[in-house]
Design an enzyme around this catalytic site. Structure first.
Site, short mmCIF file in Angstrom:
data_model
loop_
_atom_site.label_atom_id
_atom_site.label_comp_id
_atom_site.label_asym_id
_atom_site.label_seq_id
_atom_site.Cartn_x
_atom_site.Cartn_y
_atom_site.Cartn_z
N CYS A 1 0.82 -1.21 0.00
CA CYS A 1 0.00 0.00 0.00
C CYS A 1 0.85 1.26 0.00
CB CYS A 1 -0.86 0.06 1.26
SG CYS A 1 -1.88 -1.38 1.58
N CYS A 2 0.35 2.27 -0.67
CA CYS A 2 0.87 3.63 -0.57
C CYS A 2 -0.29 4.56 -0.91
CB CYS A 2 2.11 3.86 -1.44
SG CYS A 2 1.84 3.84 -3.21
#
Length: 151
Positions: free
Chosen positions: A64-65
């Site tokens: 995730c980002c």
């Protein structure tokens, strides 16, 4: 199943992701902002989760980002990892089926908690297609990095 999870921050669904995976019966390995002793930048965190998959420490990864794009790019640089950026359940299902994706990339900005549940349900319900043309595409993708440049 053992799932390696990374995030460069704890905002958005990052804080809910580990619990959502554990509630589905998965063992979770954490990286980046989810593991205080590690560097939390998206490139490093995503690479760590992807390497867990490539090295056999995890069966799959979730990276995730903020947009999910950087996390997917970093994960895809690790040989043997096929990361797919998914913003809905249909894309997650297709990524598992047609691409035999083994890393799910998520945007912390656009994925809500209810949508996270839908995406994870589709991801884990999915399986790789056994159709010869689908398997040939996956094999070709895996071999691209090993081919020298032409031209």
């Amino acid at each position: 199943m053992r799932i390696s999870v990374s995030s460069d921050m704890t905002s958005g669904v990052a804080g809910k992701l580990v619990a959502a995976l554990e509630s589905r019966g998965h063992e979770v390995l954490t990286h980046g902002a989810l593991s205080p002793e590690e560097r939390d930048d998206w490139a490093w965190a995503s690479e760590a989760a992807a390497r867990d998959v490539a090295d056999g420490r995890a069966d799959q990864a979730v990276v995730c980002c903020w947009t999910g794009t950087g996390a997917s790019i970093a994960a895809n640089k690790v040989p043997g990892v096929r990361a797919a950026l998914c913003a809905d359940a249909y894309t997650a299902q297709g990524a598992r089926r047609w691409n035999d994706a083994n890393a799910l990339a998520l945007s912390l900005r656009v994925v809500s908690e209810p949508l996270l549940g839908e995406i994870l349900d589709a991801w884990f319900a999915g399986a790789a297609s056994e159709e010869p043309d689908d398997r040939a595409n996956v094999a070709h993708v895996d071999g691209i990095a090993a081919q020298p440049s032409v031209g």
